[in-house]
Design a protein around this motif. Sequence first.
Motif, PDB file in Angstrom:
ATOM      1  N   SER A 469      17.220  42.855  64.078  1.00 55.40           N
ATOM      2  CA  SER A 469      17.240  41.690  63.195  1.00 55.40           C
ATOM      3  C   SER A 469      17.888  40.484  63.846  1.00 55.40           C
ATOM      4  O   SER A 469      17.556  39.342  63.523  1.00 55.40           O
ATOM      5  CB  SER A 469      17.977  42.034  61.894  1.00 55.40           C
ATOM      6  OG  SER A 469      19.362  42.244  62.127  1.00 55.40           O
ATOM      7  N   GLN A 470      18.802  40.709  64.784  1.00 61.11           N
ATOM      8  CA  GLN A 470      19.532  39.607  65.393  1.00 61.11           C
ATOM      9  C   GLN A 470      19.028  39.231  66.784  1.00 61.11           C
ATOM     10  O   GLN A 470      19.354  38.150  67.281  1.00 61.11           O
ATOM     11  CB  GLN A 470      21.019  39.957  65.465  1.00 61.11           C
ATOM     12  CG  GLN A 470      21.638  40.179  64.093  1.00 61.11           C
ATOM     13  CD  GLN A 470      23.140  40.372  64.142  1.00 61.11           C
ATOM     14  OE1 GLN A 470      23.800  39.890  65.042  1.00 61.11           O
ATOM     15  NE2 GLN A 470      23.680  41.074  63.150  1.00 61.11           N
ATOM     16  N   TYR A 471      18.227  40.100  67.402  1.00 62.39           N
ATOM     17  CA  TYR A 471      17.721  39.817  68.744  1.00 62.39           C
ATOM     18  C   TYR A 471      16.202  39.716  68.804  1.00 62.39           C
ATOM     19  O   TYR A 471      15.659  39.162  69.760  1.00 62.39           O
ATOM     20  CB  TYR A 471      18.173  40.899  69.723  1.00 62.39           C
ATOM     21  CG  TYR A 471      19.639  40.849  70.071  1.00 62.39           C
ATOM     22  CD1 TYR A 471      20.085  40.216  71.222  1.00 62.39           C
ATOM     23  CD2 TYR A 471      20.590  41.434  69.242  1.00 62.39           C
ATOM     24  CE1 TYR A 471      21.433  40.171  71.548  1.00 62.39           C
ATOM     25  CE2 TYR A 471      21.944  41.392  69.556  1.00 62.39           C
ATOM     26  CZ  TYR A 471      22.357  40.761  70.708  1.00 62.39           C
ATOM     27  OH  TYR A 471      23.694  40.711  71.020  1.00 62.39           O
ATOM     28  N   GLY A 472      15.506  40.263  67.838  1.00 62.05           N
ATOM     29  CA  GLY A 472      14.054  40.316  67.897  1.00 62.05           C
ATOM     30  C   GLY A 472      13.533  41.528  68.643  1.00 62.05           C
ATOM     31  O   GLY A 472      12.335  41.691  68.819  1.00 62.05           O
ATOM     32  N   SER A 473      14.433  42.390  69.109  1.00 62.95           N
ATOM     33  CA  SER A 473      14.049  43.595  69.836  1.00 62.95           C
ATOM     34  C   SER A 473      15.149  44.620  69.668  1.00 62.95           C
ATOM     35  O   SER A 473      16.294  44.265  69.386  1.00 62.95           O
ATOM     36  CB  SER A 473      13.848  43.284  71.323  1.00 62.95           C
ATOM     37  OG  SER A 473      13.516  44.449  72.047  1.00 62.95           O
ATOM     38  N   SER A 474      14.796  45.885  69.827  1.00 63.22           N
ATOM     39  CA  SER A 474      15.801  46.931  69.689  1.00 63.22           C
ATOM     40  C   SER A 474      15.541  48.016  70.713  1.00 63.22           C
ATOM     41  O   SER A 474      14.746  47.842  71.639  1.00 63.22           O
ATOM     42  CB  SER A 474      15.799  47.502  68.271  1.00 63.22           C
ATOM     43  OG  SER A 474      16.915  48.352  68.071  1.00 63.22           O
ATOM     44  N   VAL A 475      16.173  49.131  70.537  1.00 59.54           N
ATOM     45  CA  VAL A 475      16.100  50.247  71.474  1.00 59.54           C
ATOM     46  C   VAL A 475      15.168  51.312  70.912  1.00 59.54           C
ATOM     47  O   VAL A 475      15.302  51.710  69.751  1.00 59.54           O
ATOM     48  CB  VAL A 475      17.508  50.831  71.707  1.00 59.54           C
ATOM     49  CG1 VAL A 475      17.427  52.116  72.511  1.00 59.54           C
ATOM     50  CG2 VAL A 475      18.396  49.806  72.410  1.00 59.54           C
ATOM     51  N   ALA A 476      14.228  51.767  71.730  1.00 64.65           N
ATOM     52  CA  ALA A 476      13.315  52.822  71.301  1.00 64.65           C
ATOM     53  C   ALA A 476      14.077  54.124  71.091  1.00 64.65           C
ATOM     54  O   ALA A 476      14.904  54.506  71.923  1.00 64.65           O
ATOM     55  CB  ALA A 476      12.213  53.015  72.335  1.00 64.65           C
ATOM     56  N   THR A 477      13.793  54.779  69.988  1.00 62.10           N
ATOM     57  CA  THR A 477      14.498  56.022  69.649  1.00 62.10           C
ATOM     58  C   THR A 477      13.622  57.260  69.829  1.00 62.10           C
ATOM     59  O   THR A 477      14.054  58.369  69.532  1.00 62.10           O
ATOM     60  CB  THR A 477      14.985  55.969  68.186  1.00 62.10           C
ATOM     61  OG1 THR A 477      13.850  55.764  67.323  1.00 62.10           O
ATOM     62  CG2 THR A 477      15.964  54.830  67.995  1.00 62.10           C
ATOM     63  N   ASN A 478      12.395  57.072  70.318  1.00 66.29           N
ATOM     64  CA  ASN A 478      11.460  58.187  70.408  1.00 66.29           C
ATOM     65  C   ASN A 478      11.972  59.292  71.321  1.00 66.29           C
ATOM     66  O   ASN A 478      11.904  60.482  70.995  1.00 66.29           O
ATOM     67  CB  ASN A 478      10.108  57.667  70.904  1.00 66.29           C
ATOM     68  CG  ASN A 478       8.995  58.671  70.711  1.00 66.29           C
ATOM     69  OD1 ASN A 478       9.047  59.488  69.805  1.00 66.29           O
ATOM     70  ND2 ASN A 478       7.998  58.612  71.556  1.00 66.29           N
ATOM     71  N   MET A 479      12.504  58.902  72.493  1.00 64.82           N
ATOM     72  CA  MET A 479      12.979  59.891  73.449  1.00 64.82           C
ATOM     73  C   MET A 479      14.148  60.699  72.885  1.00 64.82           C
ATOM     74  O   MET A 479      14.236  61.918  73.070  1.00 64.82           O
ATOM     75  CB  MET A 479      13.406  59.194  74.736  1.00 64.82           C
ATOM     76  CG  MET A 479      13.701  60.131  75.881  1.00 64.82           C
ATOM     77  SD  MET A 479      12.214  60.867  76.568  1.00 64.82           S
ATOM     78  CE  MET A 479      11.463  59.429  77.319  1.00 64.82           C
TER      79      MET A 479
END
Length: 734
Positions: A469-479
């Motif tokens: 919400s604050q950066y426009g991108s996040s960390v993928a949690t799939n792995m």
Amino acid sequence: MAGRADGSGEEGGDPIISTGMDVSLYLVSFVDEGDPALTFRGFVLGNFFLLLSSVVGYIYSLKPVTIQLSQVFIQLAIWILGMGWAKLLPTTQCIRRSSRFAFLKPFIRFINPGPFGLKEHVVATIIGTSGLNGAAGVDTLATMKLFYGARITPLMAVLGLFSVGIMGVGLVGLLRPLIIYPSSAVYYYTLPMVAIFEMLHHEARGNRVRNFCLCFFGTCLWEPIAAYIAPILNGVSLPCIASIHSPMRIRKHVARIFGGASANQGMGYFSLSFDPQYVSPSNFAGFPIKWQSNYWGGMWLGGLFILLIYYTDSFSAKTFPFLSASLFTSEGKPYPQDEVFGQGSWELNEGALAKYGTPRLTGSGVWAFFCQLAAIGALFTHVGLFMGRDMVGFVREHLTGQHHDPHYVAMKGKYKEVPQWWYLGLFGLAIIAAFITVTQAHTTLPAWGLLVALLVGITITPISAMIYSQYGSSVATNMFSKMIAGAVHPGRPVANLWFSNYCHQLVAITVDLADYQKLAIYLKVPHRVAMISQCYATIAGSYLGWAILSVLVQNKREILLDPVGDNQWSGGHLQGMNAQAIEWSLARQVFSVHPGKPATHYEIVPLGILIGASVPVVHWLLFKHIELIRKAGEMITTPLVLMYLQDMTSGINSTVTSSIILGFTMQVYLRVYRPRIFREWCYLLSGAIDGAAQIVVVILSFTVFGGSGHSHPFPTWFGNPDGPSDHCVTTKTA
């Protein structure tokens, strides 16, 4: 330049956009005309583009280059059709009060309620662009059918897809005070859409409309040249061109470093892309500098690590393709998973495993696994150290009735909120459907495994959404979800897929839905209308997507199973999902040390979580004691840096340099030194370029690129060579 305590300031009287509150006050209008939001016209237009976007999105998920109809394209197309509908169809003004047809007025008003308004335009766009929300659930079914020959029962498809989609709708509602209501929750991906909505409905004429049209139609003329006539424009690589007549052994080295216009070719260093379908201005012109700085650093540094791994032959990297998401035997041949995981049982065959050995990854694949897990570890500690106090404050504000975002405050008392029990009810129904799916369909995931998946997903979701919400991108949690599944369900790759479905997908869909919840608040769409629209579109898009992919997987099975694919079809996306599921279902054999087992050194991969978790701690200590680090602030966000370290391990990489140049110009130069130009033009024109490029690409896809079944390639010339468009060679083999 006068500065403020929050880091923003003014240049010549024009405010510089630096914070979420700046976005709310200076970029987004407070105008609310009270026009209807849910209309028959908007519903029809939304459904048309829900169908179109789903067809294009799911078909191109099995293409070498993934293409989706952009939000801006759908937004503009709906506006054109909505305006035409309002002008061309009869209105109630056509019938006089004394006419014998006066009884038709209610029906005509229902069909054509008058001028095409902002809010019905927004709702139609939300419906039209939400068809891929449940894509992970559809991909799980497609992976089962492609790699395991599974017969997908109606129970598995209907309840499985329903549970995945609706669970996200329920959770995003429960987390609204934390991830939507604060002004710092900007969701930058929606800002170009906000600018275009306001231009189309609040500015009938003027320079902004004229320049938008010039930019839009100029891109329409340019894109056929870049995409069809001269595809070299997507990857102008001087080193590759200069090495055309060099020996093949030299050309392969050049391709690995400087090539990148073809999928899985090279790092693309110093290549320049002039094709807006790949260098999306909305991503790199509009996203904040605090995101872009982490992207720039992570991508470039990560490429160097990938090259280092390959040329030092770490993890036996030279035995396998330079870049690939597929699985291989120790000799570099495709891994025979059909024998190791027998069709029907989908569980480990110990005899076949002993015969073929454990599956092996490319060097870049090992790096990708490690970085994704390191980013997850860093996500937890970073949010706890740097954002924990803010999260507590957001919840306290909501409980005391103090809402930070002025747009949400403007809607209070005017529009009914969605009761929490609505979201709780949806969440409960989704959980029931999920338990029925895993226990009654042949998923090999036990009920207690589903419970673990849900608990992990619910824990990660607010943390991931805060960053997004604050950066426009996040960390993928799939792995991360697949690693946990491998630990609790060893030897069961299909169970691993379903575990990830209810863990990672819960996180991903909640973030996607929150994006549009914020868009609705910015544009004053009633909360209940926005929520109902999302529910409907998510479920409808999931069922439609499965109908499309099930046919494609059945008819294109052979080429989708090929590790490389061809110019028309590629199973890379599904191969990546399957590779992760298999690797982690064999976690005990692959990622641990056993006496007598050939050393692969993959045991470093699960340690990535601990290594990554320590990085923000070091950053926090440096932040506290070193002034330079403190001044950098959010320009250094370690989970994002670690995430982007692996971003060049697959796909097309020729766009990186151009995106950095574009982002630097917009976010460093214009935003700070020309703030008025940035506010008025950045998001509007980037949206025009994105929308035009996507329109042309869709047309080309179905006319000359083979989307209709017959391709019509442009004649070969220097700008359209017979092979990789940047004149590099392929790097499939060592």
